[in-house]
Design a protein around this motif. Structure first.
Motif, mmCIF file in Angstrom:
data_model
loop_
_atom_site.group_PDB
_atom_site.id
_atom_site.type_symbol
_atom_site.label_atom_id
_atom_site.label_comp_id
_atom_site.label_asym_id
_atom_site.label_seq_id
_atom_site.Cartn_x
_atom_site.Cartn_y
_atom_site.Cartn_z
ATOM 1 N N VAL A 178 4.869 -29.113 60.942
ATOM 2 C CA VAL A 178 4.113 -30.121 60.194
ATOM 3 C C VAL A 178 4.868 -31.446 60.186
ATOM 4 N N LEU A 179 6.176 -31.402 59.934
ATOM 5 C CA LEU A 179 6.972 -32.634 59.913
ATOM 6 C C LEU A 179 7.000 -33.309 61.285
ATOM 7 N N PHE A 219 -2.587 -30.766 66.033
ATOM 8 C CA PHE A 219 -2.803 -30.169 64.714
ATOM 9 C C PHE A 219 -3.809 -29.029 64.791
ATOM 10 N N ASN A 253 -2.290 -36.204 68.984
ATOM 11 C CA ASN A 253 -1.816 -35.672 67.705
ATOM 12 C C ASN A 253 -2.872 -34.858 66.961
ATOM 13 N N LEU A 278 3.563 -34.841 61.881
ATOM 14 C CA LEU A 278 3.376 -36.039 61.061
ATOM 15 C C LEU A 278 4.149 -37.224 61.624
ATOM 16 N N GLY A 335 2.308 -38.324 64.522
ATOM 17 C CA GLY A 335 1.087 -38.980 64.083
ATOM 18 C C GLY A 335 1.280 -40.454 63.793
ATOM 19 N N VAL A 336 2.499 -40.845 63.495
ATOM 20 C CA VAL A 336 2.810 -42.257 63.304
ATOM 21 C C VAL A 336 3.278 -42.870 64.622
#
Length: 84
Positions: free
Chosen positions: A56-57, A42, A38, A60, A63-64
């Motif tokens: 971006v969404l 980015f 992740n 993100l 990223g979780v």
């Protein structure tokens, strides 16, 4: 939060992972790939200039999801520890 603090925590966590005897090498490789993927994405999207709101969404959410998937994999494949 400072991005360098996040990078420091990532490096520290991976160091602890690789110094542990609780997991096999293949599990350590998979967990490392899931966690490092992740931030790398980015950087690649940011450098290429193609970072829109949808990207971006998605990043993100990843990223979780990716570190959680790595943690679940590590928990499920942990070798039993020996007690002295």
């Amino acid at each position: 939060m400072d991005p360098f603090l996040g990078l420091l925590v990532l490096i520290l966590g991976l160091g602890l992972l690789w110094s542990s005897d609780a997991w096999t090498r293949s599990t350590k490789l998979l967990a490392t790939a899931l966690v490092v993927l992740n931030p790398l994405a980015f950087v690649l999207f940011g450098v290429s200039g193609r970072m829109g709101p949808i990207e971006v969404l998605v990043l993100l959410a990843a990223g979780v999801a990716l570190p959680v998937a790595a943690a679940i994999r590590l928990i499920r494949t942990a070798r039993p520890t020996r007690t002295p």
